[in-house]
Design a protein around this motif. Structure first.
Motif, PDB file in Angstrom:
ATOM      1  N   GLY A   1      44.106  40.032  37.516  1.00 20.19           N
ATOM      2  CA  GLY A   1      43.995  40.842  36.301  1.00 20.19           C
ATOM      3  C   GLY A   1      44.216  40.034  35.040  1.00 20.19           C
TER       4      GLY A   1
ATOM      5  N   ASN B   1      36.369  46.908  48.753  1.00 21.27           N
ATOM      6  CA  ASN B   1      37.069  45.987  47.842  1.00 21.27           C
ATOM      7  C   ASN B   1      36.707  46.307  46.385  1.00 21.27           C
TER       8      ASN B   1
ATOM      9  N   GLY C   1      42.008  37.384  34.232  1.00 21.64           N
ATOM     10  CA  GLY C   1      40.764  36.688  33.901  1.00 21.64           C
ATOM     11  C   GLY C   1      40.491  35.463  34.758  1.00 21.64           C
TER      12      GLY C   1
ATOM     13  N   VAL D   1      42.323  34.969  44.247  1.00 23.53           N
ATOM     14  CA  VAL D   1      43.306  34.642  43.211  1.00 23.53           C
ATOM     15  C   VAL D   1      44.670  35.093  43.741  1.00 23.53           C
TER      16      VAL D   1
ATOM     17  N   GLY E   1      39.772  35.353  38.038  1.00 24.81           N
ATOM     18  CA  GLY E   1      38.587  35.625  38.877  1.00 24.81           C
ATOM     19  C   GLY E   1      37.305  35.461  38.067  1.00 24.81           C
TER      20      GLY E   1
HETATM   21  C1  LIG Z   1      38.663  39.813  43.427  1.00 28.50           C
HETATM   22  C2  LIG Z   1      39.627  38.878  42.723  1.00 28.50           C
HETATM   23  C3  LIG Z   1      39.229  37.442  43.074  1.00 28.50           C
HETATM   24  C4  LIG Z   1      39.549  39.081  41.230  1.00 28.50           C
HETATM   25  O1  LIG Z   1      40.353  38.115  40.591  1.00 28.50           O
HETATM   26  P1  LIG Z   1      41.119  38.426  39.209  1.00 28.50           P
HETATM   27  O2  LIG Z   1      41.678  37.154  38.753  1.00 28.50           O
HETATM   28  O3  LIG Z   1      42.019  39.569  39.369  1.00 28.50           O
HETATM   29  O4  LIG Z   1      39.869  38.838  38.311  1.00 28.50           O
HETATM   30  P2  LIG Z   1      39.894  39.071  36.722  1.00 28.50           P
HETATM   31  O5  LIG Z   1      41.295  39.007  36.208  1.00 28.50           O
HETATM   32  O6  LIG Z   1      38.915  38.150  36.117  1.00 28.50           O
HETATM   33  O7  LIG Z   1      39.335  40.514  36.590  1.00 28.50           O
HETATM   34  C5  LIG Z   1      40.020  41.585  37.204  1.00 28.50           C
HETATM   35  C6  LIG Z   1      40.490  42.583  36.168  1.00 28.50           C
HETATM   36  O8  LIG Z   1      41.318  41.976  35.223  1.00 28.50           O
HETATM   37  C7  LIG Z   1      40.881  42.266  33.917  1.00 28.50           C
HETATM   38  N1  LIG Z   1      41.046  41.116  33.056  1.00 28.50           N
HETATM   39  C8  LIG Z   1      40.175  40.122  32.858  1.00 28.50           C
HETATM   40  N2  LIG Z   1      40.655  39.265  31.973  1.00 28.50           N
HETATM   41  C9  LIG Z   1      41.870  39.740  31.613  1.00 28.50           C
HETATM   42  C10 LIG Z   1      42.852  39.309  30.731  1.00 28.50           C
HETATM   43  N3  LIG Z   1      42.662  38.217  30.007  1.00 28.50           N
HETATM   44  N4  LIG Z   1      43.964  40.032  30.623  1.00 28.50           N
HETATM   45  C11 LIG Z   1      44.127  41.129  31.338  1.00 28.50           C
HETATM   46  N5  LIG Z   1      43.219  41.602  32.175  1.00 28.50           N
HETATM   47  C12 LIG Z   1      42.110  40.916  32.310  1.00 28.50           C
HETATM   48  C13 LIG Z   1      39.445  42.526  34.037  1.00 28.50           C
HETATM   49  O9  LIG Z   1      38.985  43.376  33.001  1.00 28.50           O
HETATM   50  C14 LIG Z   1      39.384  43.164  35.348  1.00 28.50           C
HETATM   51  O10 LIG Z   1      39.714  44.505  35.133  1.00 28.50           O
HETATM   52  P3  LIG Z   1      38.913  45.664  35.754  1.00 28.50           P
HETATM   53  O11 LIG Z   1      39.798  46.095  36.868  1.00 28.50           O
HETATM   54  O12 LIG Z   1      38.772  46.640  34.684  1.00 28.50           O
HETATM   55  O13 LIG Z   1      37.598  45.109  36.233  1.00 28.50           O
HETATM   56  C15 LIG Z   1      41.095  39.134  43.154  1.00 28.50           C
HETATM   57  O14 LIG Z   1      41.337  40.513  43.027  1.00 28.50           O
HETATM   58  C16 LIG Z   1      41.424  38.724  44.573  1.00 28.50           C
HETATM   59  O15 LIG Z   1      41.778  37.574  44.830  1.00 28.50           O
HETATM   60  N6  LIG Z   1      41.355  39.647  45.536  1.00 28.50           N
HETATM   61  C17 LIG Z   1      41.674  39.345  46.916  1.00 28.50           C
HETATM   62  C18 LIG Z   1      40.609  38.465  47.544  1.00 28.50           C
HETATM   63  C19 LIG Z   1      39.261  39.119  47.482  1.00 28.50           C
HETATM   64  O16 LIG Z   1      39.124  40.290  47.704  1.00 28.50           O
HETATM   65  N7  LIG Z   1      38.214  38.336  47.154  1.00 28.50           N
HETATM   66  C20 LIG Z   1      36.865  38.824  47.017  1.00 28.50           C
HETATM   67  C21 LIG Z   1      36.135  38.602  48.259  1.00 28.50           C
HETATM   68  S1  LIG Z   1      34.447  39.087  48.056  1.00 28.50           S
END
Ligand SMILES: CC(C)(COP(=O)(O)OP(=O)(O)OC[C@H]1O[C@@H](n2cnc3c(N)ncnc32)[C@H](O)[C@@H]1OP(=O)(O)O)[C@@H](O)C(=O)NCCC(=O)NCCS
Length: 381
Positions: free
Chosen positions: A99, A130, A101, A93, A103
């Protein structure tokens, strides 16, 4: 699958960024490459690889995008022919959108896509350092099943995760029971059938052991402590159910995996006794396997089927295992698997009412080189 039906808004945020998810197309290459370069330092997927993957029947890329069309995230699934598994090979993402939602929505959509492609297991690897990704997967019900040293280009270790997919599982009125020993899968299936088919029956660990003692073909020693179909059918009949046995061949079963001649002799005698008892209890024995069509017919008549499977495709162990078939939705058989793998991480949700595509079920419902196929159909008497 129209895009508008998949509009997602981040519910808890004060001013939620609105995004939607859809399948990627060749027009998304620039966006995919941009997300990749903002997300990973090593092991990046190259543009030409994305180009191939977008078209490949063995892959599925889901993208998340904003109302202006800009891509903000993607998830890549890989399918290997002939397995019930899909791999979440990559997910990313854009940093400014994390953060919110996105992901979680990409993982959820990937699960739906994999389930639609008849996959019942989703696996993935993640860098051990990670924390964000690991939290996301664990929150979404993935359980850790392994660790690989020196897995990535920069020598980082990987953790492997897995989730059993459920789709929109039908509900079942057959109550689930988790086996409390390593060797009582068969008796627990009999017990769940008794709990469902007999109004006055209460499941308990005492009953679990009682049924095992009534059904087992061996005493406790190293190796199998399990039950054969004749013993299971006899224990069910002894407790008031009508049973029929369906087994691919005559004679004693499971002996080839037992080295100790004394134990083999005891197993053979115990099984001979069970075969005699099937006559006393009027239990028909059919010497042909019960296929998916026949299981579906039995379920439609209100029966339940205990089926021998190789646990290999379920949890990677080559042991014989009994599961109870409790439902059918026209495409999957639903099973109660009494074994909850690694009690600290897997929950009943992973093992109860689990949908298995018909073709996969046919594949897993056999054991050993032979292969042996065995089932016991149970009905109220
Ligand atoms: C891993 C990754 C894909 C997660 O994507 P993301 O969009 O941040 O994921 P989400 O938003 O669904 O969830 C992450 C956090 O946001 C929070 N969140 C989810 N929905 C939310 C919302 N509506 N509002 C605010 N926060 C939210 C979640 O609770 C979660 O919090 P946590 O830290 O307590 O678990 C992203 O961090 C990324 O791209 N990282 C770099 C690439 C990578 O490492 N990929 C994985 C390879 S295995």
């Amino acid at each position: 699958m129209g895009v508008p039906s998949r509009l997602v808004s981040a519910v808890d945020a004060p001013s939620p960024p609105v995004f939607a998810v859809r399948a990627a197309s060749a027009a998304d290459l620039d966006g995919l490459v941009a997300i990749e370069s903002h997300s990973f330092e090593t092991d990046r997927i190259a543009r030409r690889s994305f180009r191939k993957l977008v078209e490949a029947p063995t892959a599925a890329i889901t993208v998340a995008f904003l109302p202006d069309g800009r891509l903000v995230g993607y998830a890549l699934l890989l399918f290997r022919a002939g397995t019930g598994m899909a791999r979440l090979y990559s997910i990313a993402v854009l940093p400014e959108m994390r953060g919110s939602g996105v992901g979680a929505a990409l993982v959820a959509e990937s699960e739906r896509v994999a389930f639609d492609r008849d996959r019942f297991l989703l696996r993935l690897e993640v860098r051990e350092d990670n924390a964000d990704a690991i939290r996301l997967y664990e929150r979404m019900g993935y359980r850790r099943i392994g660790r690989y040293l020196d897995y990535y280009e920069d020598h980082a270790n990987a953790l492997r995760y897995e989730k059993r997919l459920r789709g929109d599982a039908l509900s079942t009125s057959v109550r689930y029971y988790e086996q409390t020993t390593d060797f009582t899968c068969g008796p627990c299936c009999v017990m769940m059938a008794l709990g469902h088919l007999r109004k006055d029956y209460a499941m308990s660990p005492v009953e679990e052991i009682k049924l095992w003692r009534q059904a087992t073909t061996v005493f406790m020693m190293a190796g199998l402590g399990g039950c054969d179909p004749h013993g299971l059918a006899v224990s069910a009949a002894r407790n008031g159910l009508a049973a029929s046995i369906h087994v691919s061949r005559e004679g004693s079963l499971f002996l080839e995996s037992v080295r100790d001649p004394e134990k083999r002799r005891v197993m053979e005698l115990a099984q001979e006794d069970f075969r005699h008892q099937t006559i006393a209890f009027d239990i028909p024995i059919h010497h042909r396997p019960l296929d998916v069509a026949a299981i579906r017919e039995a379920l439609a008549e209100g029966a339940l089927a205990i089926v021998l499977i190789s646990a290999y495709r379920m949890f990677g162990k080559k042991v014989p295992h009994w599961v109870l078939v409790v439902g059918d939705d026209g495409r999957h058989l639903f099973i109660h698997d009494p074994w909850v793998e690694d009690r600290s991480r897997e929950t009943h949700n992973d093992a109860a009412n689990l949908p298995i595509p018909y073709a996969d079920f046919e594949h897993m419902a056999r054991w050993g080189r032979e292969p042996l196929r065995a089932a016991v159909v149970l009905r109220p008497r």
